[in-house]
Design an enzyme around this catalytic site. Structure first.
Site, PDB file in Angstrom:
ATOM      1  N   GLU A 183       0.818  -1.215   0.000  1.00 28.00           N
ATOM      2  CA  GLU A 183       0.000   0.000   0.000  1.00 28.00           C
ATOM      3  C   GLU A 183       0.853   1.268   0.000  1.00 28.00           C
ATOM      4  O   GLU A 183       0.575   2.245   0.689  1.00 28.00           O
ATOM      5  CB  GLU A 183      -0.989  -0.045   1.175  1.00 28.00           C
ATOM      6  CG  GLU A 183      -1.932  -1.236   1.051  1.00 28.00           C
ATOM      7  CD  GLU A 183      -2.865  -1.440   2.238  1.00 28.00           C
ATOM      8  OE1 GLU A 183      -2.784  -0.646   3.206  1.00 28.00           O
ATOM      9  OE2 GLU A 183      -3.653  -2.401   2.199  1.00 28.00           O
ATOM     10  N   GLU A 290      -5.844 -10.042  -3.536  1.00 26.70           N
ATOM     11  CA  GLU A 290      -6.576 -10.277  -2.281  1.00 26.70           C
ATOM     12  C   GLU A 290      -8.087 -10.163  -2.515  1.00 26.70           C
ATOM     13  O   GLU A 290      -8.804  -9.534  -1.742  1.00 26.70           O
ATOM     14  CB  GLU A 290      -6.142  -9.257  -1.216  1.00 26.70           C
ATOM     15  CG  GLU A 290      -4.644  -9.210  -0.952  1.00 26.70           C
ATOM     16  CD  GLU A 290      -4.241  -8.160   0.073  1.00 26.70           C
ATOM     17  OE1 GLU A 290      -5.109  -7.730   0.879  1.00 26.70           O
ATOM     18  OE2 GLU A 290      -3.053  -7.763   0.084  1.00 26.70           O
TER      19      GLU A 290
END
Length: 415
Positions: A183, A290
């Protein structure tokens, strides 16, 4: 169309916008799957003297899918045999959801403990499961080990250097990919503490430690939600460009990791496709890393839409879901209930596993000894049987993207 930049002029010539029905969209996906996930294979069966052997039987059984479609696992798999059976009956690719992260392996400063992640690695190796390395660092300030949050820049530098050298050296050659700084488009914990190039340095370091493994920039909301401009495809590409232009990353094997955490509403599949199209221009591998969606009365339908859109896109090279059985704590995108009975989402996943593979095939050679068959990319066992003597010949076949459809596999029967 509009732009927030007042200096930009947008021109459109002969623009025509037409809505797609869901049926039309699905038809486009199916056609794309035919093009990018399958190849036509031709066999020619002959006698020993190379004359055509009409009536020969060709049996084809897929042994491995050529498209990585997997599911995250957590520590519960070490002690729950039902969880093991459920997982192993479906998947050959995985990611540890938390167990390889820094806050799991060094909860107390200076006391590294890889016991759980090592045991999970042993489980994957024993069962021929390919593993993504997730993750070396996480740039979100909330998800640092507690003791890391208060370190001085100097002490953080030392701790982070120790961390990356430890985890990458330990699992070098054991993982197929690394999420290096998770991220890194949204967050900048390490940049704030160590300078604007901190994450780029870690990509360089990971590459030096493990040069043959693919390095991902793993991010959320890049394809999920158009309202999160911070992680838009354009901003993602800008961040990736910054990393790849940093000295020391030349030669790195970069890849695009899109988490695919969708909310509870109907997914914006058109936005997802446009984002994938833009990112695909880099020619770098794209994985959905994910995949999940939040509970909703139509959750199963929406999750199927997400998975199909990813699988049908030419640039997507793998999908890992962060979902699983209720007994393992997966309470948002739950694939099996407490008794390991499929939920509606689990039914969708099983349907797609079946659909995206090639079941056992049987074909009979024509008068020219020819068998033409369309196969999903993957590995196959092939058996050819003589129509009169029952003499058989077996072979291995690997069909991948780029498989030459001009190639004829010649099978000469000696009896």
């Amino acid at each position: 169309m509009q732009s927030k930049n007042p200096t930009v002029e947008i021109w459109a010539d002969s623009l025509s916008l037409q809505p797609f029905t869901k049926k039309q969209w699905r038809s486009h996906q199916d056609k794309s799957i035919e093009r990018v996930r399958k190849s036509r294979v031709r066999f020619q069966v002959t006698h020993k003297n190379e004359t055509a052997l009409e009536g020969a039987t060709v049996l084809i059984k897929q042994t491995n899918s050529g498209f990585p479609f997997g599911c995250g696992i957590n520590h519960n798999i070490l002690t729950n045999s039902d969880y093991q059976k459920w997982f192993l009956s479906r998947f050959k690719y995985t990611t540890f959801t938390n167990e390889m992260k820094w806050y799991s392996t060094e909860k107390v400063q200076g006391q590294e403990n890889y016991t759980i992640s090592d045991a999970m690695l042993k489980f994957t190796k024993e069962n021929d499961i390919s593993l993504r390395g997730h993750n070396i660092f996480w740039d979100d300030p909330k998800y640092q080990p507690e003791w890391v949050k208060s370190l001085s820049p100097e002490d953080l530098q030392k701790a982070a250097d120790k961390r990356i050298n430890s985890v990458v050296s330990r699992y070098k050659g054991e993982v197929i990919a690394w999420d290096v700084v998770n991220e890194n488009v949204h967050f900048h914990f390490f940049e704030d503490k160590l300078g604007v190039n901190a994450s780029s340095v870690y990509y360089s370091t990971a590459y030096q430690l493990d040069p043959k493994t693919i390095m991902f920039l793993n991010e959320y909301n890049t394809i999920e939600y158009s309202g999160d401009e911070a992680a838009s495809p354009a901003h993602y590409l800008q961040r990736l460009g910054d990393i790849l232009s940093f000295p020391g990353t030349y030669g790195i094997l970069p890849a695009i990791g899109l988490q695919g955490h969708f909310g509870s509403g109907q997914p914006n599949i058109a936005y997802m496709r446009s984002g994938l199209d833009l990112l695909a221009e880099t020619k770098f591998p794209i994985w959905i890393t994910e995949a999940s969606n939040d509970p909703h009365p139509n959750q199963a339908e929406y999750f199927e839409d997400i998975l199909r859109e990813a699988y049908s896109h030419r640039a997507v090279e793998g999908i890992i879901m962060f979902s699983g059985p209720a007994q393992a704590g997966f309470n948002k995108t739950t694939l099996a209930d407490e008794n390991f009975r499929n939920t509606p989402i689990g039914d969708v996943v099983d349907k797609l596993i079946y659909e995206w593979g090639t079941g056992p095939q049987k074909a009979i050679a024509d008068s020219s000894g020819i068998v033409d068959i369309l196969l999903h990319h993957g590995d196959y066992d092939v058996t050819v049987i003589h129509p009169l003597t029952n003499f058989s010949k077996t072979m291995k076949l690997s069909v991948r993207r780029g498989f030459s459809q001009e190639t004829t596999i010649r099978v000469k029967m000696h009896a």
